[in-house]
Design a protein around this motif. Structure first.
Motif, PDB file in Angstrom:
ATOM      1  N   ARG A 117       0.771  -1.029   0.120  1.00 27.80           N
ATOM      2  CA  ARG A 117       0.029  -0.034  -0.067  1.00 27.80           C
ATOM      3  C   ARG A 117       0.774   1.325   0.020  1.00 27.80           C
ATOM      4  O   ARG A 117       0.336   2.382  -0.281  1.00 27.80           O
ATOM      5  CB  ARG A 117      -0.852   0.010   1.282  1.00 27.80           C
ATOM      6  CG  ARG A 117      -2.248  -0.783   1.172  1.00 27.80           C
ATOM      7  CD  ARG A 117      -3.102  -0.299   2.157  1.00 27.80           C
ATOM      8  NE  ARG A 117      -3.298   0.837   2.106  1.00 27.80           N
ATOM      9  CZ  ARG A 117      -3.642   1.802   3.306  1.00 27.80           C
ATOM     10  NH1 ARG A 117      -3.658   1.191   4.493  1.00 27.80           N
ATOM     11  NH2 ARG A 117      -4.092   3.085   3.134  1.00 27.80           N
ATOM     12  N   LYS A 142     -15.520  -5.881   4.715  1.00 32.00           N
ATOM     13  CA  LYS A 142     -14.442  -6.012   5.828  1.00 32.00           C
ATOM     14  C   LYS A 142     -13.393  -7.145   5.032  1.00 32.00           C
ATOM     15  O   LYS A 142     -12.285  -6.904   5.268  1.00 32.00           O
ATOM     16  CB  LYS A 142     -15.094  -6.733   6.849  1.00 32.00           C
ATOM     17  CG  LYS A 142     -13.842  -7.149   7.897  1.00 32.00           C
ATOM     18  CD  LYS A 142     -14.748  -7.779   9.247  1.00 32.00           C
ATOM     19  CE  LYS A 142     -13.648  -7.988  10.644  1.00 32.00           C
ATOM     20  NZ  LYS A 142     -14.487  -8.522  11.533  1.00 32.00           N
ATOM     21  N   SER A 149     -11.376  -5.108   2.430  1.00 37.41           N
ATOM     22  CA  SER A 149     -10.325  -3.970   3.105  1.00 37.41           C
ATOM     23  C   SER A 149      -9.231  -4.926   3.781  1.00 37.41           C
ATOM     24  O   SER A 149      -7.881  -4.310   3.525  1.00 37.41           O
ATOM     25  CB  SER A 149     -11.026  -3.520   4.433  1.00 37.41           C
ATOM     26  OG  SER A 149     -12.292  -2.730   3.958  1.00 37.41           O
ATOM     27  N   SER A 150      -9.482  -5.929   4.095  1.00 35.47           N
ATOM     28  CA  SER A 150      -8.193  -6.730   4.835  1.00 35.47           C
ATOM     29  C   SER A 150      -7.494  -7.218   3.775  1.00 35.47           C
ATOM     30  O   SER A 150      -6.061  -6.982   4.008  1.00 35.47           O
ATOM     31  CB  SER A 150      -8.962  -8.045   5.583  1.00 35.47           C
ATOM     32  OG  SER A 150      -7.808  -8.657   5.888  1.00 35.47           O
ATOM     33  N   GLY A 183      -5.066  -4.498   2.915  1.00 34.29           N
ATOM     34  CA  GLY A 183      -4.209  -3.871   3.692  1.00 34.29           C
ATOM     35  C   GLY A 183      -4.459  -2.613   4.647  1.00 34.29           C
ATOM     36  O   GLY A 183      -3.718  -2.304   5.258  1.00 34.29           O
ATOM     37  N   PHE A 184      -5.889  -2.443   4.503  1.00 38.95           N
ATOM     38  CA  PHE A 184      -6.547  -1.517   5.275  1.00 38.95           C
ATOM     39  C   PHE A 184      -6.951  -1.981   6.726  1.00 38.95           C
ATOM     40  O   PHE A 184      -7.412  -3.243   6.683  1.00 38.95           O
ATOM     41  CB  PHE A 184      -7.767  -1.063   4.641  1.00 38.95           C
ATOM     42  CG  PHE A 184      -7.661  -0.172   3.262  1.00 38.95           C
ATOM     43  CD1 PHE A 184      -7.289   1.277   3.592  1.00 38.95           C
ATOM     44  CD2 PHE A 184      -7.497  -0.658   2.283  1.00 38.95           C
ATOM     45  CE1 PHE A 184      -6.878   2.076   2.403  1.00 38.95           C
ATOM     46  CE2 PHE A 184      -7.010   0.113   1.231  1.00 38.95           C
ATOM     47  CZ  PHE A 184      -6.940   1.229   1.200  1.00 38.95           C
ATOM     48  N   SER A 185      -6.801  -1.335   7.676  1.00 34.31           N
ATOM     49  CA  SER A 185      -7.241  -1.843   8.970  1.00 34.31           C
ATOM     50  C   SER A 185      -8.534  -2.009   9.393  1.00 34.31           C
ATOM     51  O   SER A 185      -9.139  -3.069  10.228  1.00 34.31           O
ATOM     52  CB  SER A 185      -6.549  -0.734  10.041  1.00 34.31           C
ATOM     53  OG  SER A 185      -7.269   0.389   9.890  1.00 34.31           O
ATOM     54  N   ASN A 186      -9.354  -1.359   8.645  1.00 32.10           N
ATOM     55  CA  ASN A 186     -10.837  -1.443   8.504  1.00 32.10           C
ATOM     56  C   ASN A 186     -11.530  -1.017   7.407  1.00 32.10           C
ATOM     57  O   ASN A 186     -11.224  -0.352   6.605  1.00 32.10           O
ATOM     58  CB  ASN A 186     -11.448  -0.921   9.807  1.00 32.10           C
ATOM     59  CG  ASN A 186     -11.250   0.661   9.923  1.00 32.10           C
ATOM     60  OD1 ASN A 186     -11.470   1.322   9.143  1.00 32.10           O
ATOM     61  ND2 ASN A 186     -10.577   1.067  10.941  1.00 32.10           N
ATOM     62  N   HIS A 236     -11.574   2.887   6.813  1.00 32.71           N
ATOM     63  CA  HIS A 236     -10.567   3.405   6.060  1.00 32.71           C
ATOM     64  C   HIS A 236     -10.605   3.116   4.391  1.00 32.71           C
ATOM     65  O   HIS A 236     -10.058   3.900   3.570  1.00 32.71           O
ATOM     66  CB  HIS A 236      -9.204   2.940   6.863  1.00 32.71           C
ATOM     67  CG  HIS A 236      -8.929   3.653   8.145  1.00 32.71           C
ATOM     68  ND1 HIS A 236      -8.135   2.901   8.967  1.00 32.71           N
ATOM     69  CD2 HIS A 236      -9.574   4.474   8.725  1.00 32.71           C
ATOM     70  CE1 HIS A 236      -8.265   3.678   9.969  1.00 32.71           C
ATOM     71  NE2 HIS A 236      -8.803   4.567   9.903  1.00 32.71           N
TER      72      HIS A 236
END
Length: 243
Positions: A156, A208, A211-212, A215-218, A221
Motif C-alpha cells: 500500500r 471487511k 479491506s483486509s 491492507g486496510f485496518s478496517n 478506511h
C-alpha cells in the motif's frame, strides 16, 4: 496467466480494460498483461486478430525477455495504441495461426521465433506511435514498474516498495516522478483502485474481507480511500454493477 495482443483491422465496438472503457477503432492495438481484466465487445462486421501466450511455454526457446517490450509495461502503455497500419502485423499473426493449424517437428521453437518477430515488429511501431514515452530509461524505475504490474505484489505504501528495491522512500518517489511525471504513490494508488474494483466485482466478498485483503485496518478506511480516488463509495460502485 497470459500476455495478450488484440489487433483491430476494421470496424468498431467497445473494449473494457481494467474497468476503463475504450472505443474500438481501426488500426488499434491493445496489449494486456497477466492479471488484467478485460471484455471485448466488437460490433457486427468488425475485423480483429487476437493472440494469447504463456511466457513460460511459448517464450521458452528465445532469449528475449518480455520486459524488453515497452507495451507490456503499464508505465509505457495504459490503453490502446493507434498505428498507421496493421496489415504487416496481421501477416505475422497469420503465419502463427498457420503453424498452429499445421504442426510439425520443432513446432515450439518455430512458434517462439514467429512470436518474437511479431513482438519486435510491434515494439518498432509502438516506439513510433505511442504518445506516452517516458522521459528516460532507468533500471530502478523498470524494477518498480515490474512490482506494480505483478499480481502478487499489493503493497500500500511507497516505503514498502522502497524497502523491496533497497532505496529510500524519498529517492524512489522523486526518481519515479522524474521519469514518469507522477510520483510512486500515484502508481501504487492506481493499482490499488484497480485491484479494489476486481474484488468489489466479487459479490461473495464483504467490505471487511476486501479491506483486509487490500491492507486496510478496517472497512471505513478503505471506503475513504476508494471514494477519494473514484468519487464513489464502495457501496455506490457495487450498485452500478447490478444495473
Amino acid at each position: 496467466q497470459h500476455h495478450e495482443v488484440l489487433i483491430i483491422k476494421g470496424g468498431g465496438g467497445r473494449h473494457l480494460v481494467d474497468f476503463e472503457l475504450y472505443q474500438v477503432k481501426p488500426n488499434q492495438v491493445y496489449f494486456m498483461r497477466p492479471g488484467q481484466v478485460h471484455e471485448f465487445l466488437p460490433n457486427p462486421g468488425a475485423v480483429f486478430y487476437f493472440i494469447a501466450f504463456d511466457k513460460s511455454e511459448i517464450m521458452l526457446n528465445v532469449p528475449t525477455a518480455l520486459t524488453s517490450f515497452d507495451f507490456f509495461q503499464s508505465f509505457h502503455c495504459n490503453g490502446p495504441v493507434e498505428l498507421d497500419e496493421v496489415d504487416s502485423l496481421i501477416k505475422q499473426m497469420e503465419d502463427i495461426q498457420y503453424e498452429l493449424a499445421h504442426p510439425g517437428i520443432m513446432q515450439h521453437q518455430l512458434l517462439s521465433g514467429l512470436l518474437t518477430v511479431l513482438l519486435i515488429k510491434l515494439q518498432r511501431k509502438f516506439k513510433l506511435f505511442n504518445r506516452n514515452e517516458l522521459t528516460e530509461e532507468n533500471e530502478l524505475v523498470i524494477q518498480f514498474n515490474m512490482l506494480i504490474d505483478s499480481e502478487a505484489c499489493h503493497f500500500r505504501f511507497v516505503k514498502d516498495y522502497a524497502k523491496q528495491l533497497h532505496v529510500s522512500t524519498t529517492y524512489l518517489n522523486d526518481l519515479v516522478k522524474k521519469v514518469t511525471g507522477s510520483p510512486a504513490s500515484f502508481w501504487i494508488n492506481k493499482k490499488q483502485i484497480t485491484y479494489s474494483k476486481q474484488l468489489l466485482n466479487n459479490f461473495s466478498l464483504n467490505f471487511k474481507t476486501i479491506s483486509s485483503q487490500l491492507g486496510f485496518s478496517n472497512a471505513t478506511h478503505f471506503a475513504r480511500f476508494f471514494k477519494a480516488h473514484t468519487q464513489q463509495s464502495p457501496t455506490d460502485y457495487r450498485s452500478t454493477l447490478k444495473c
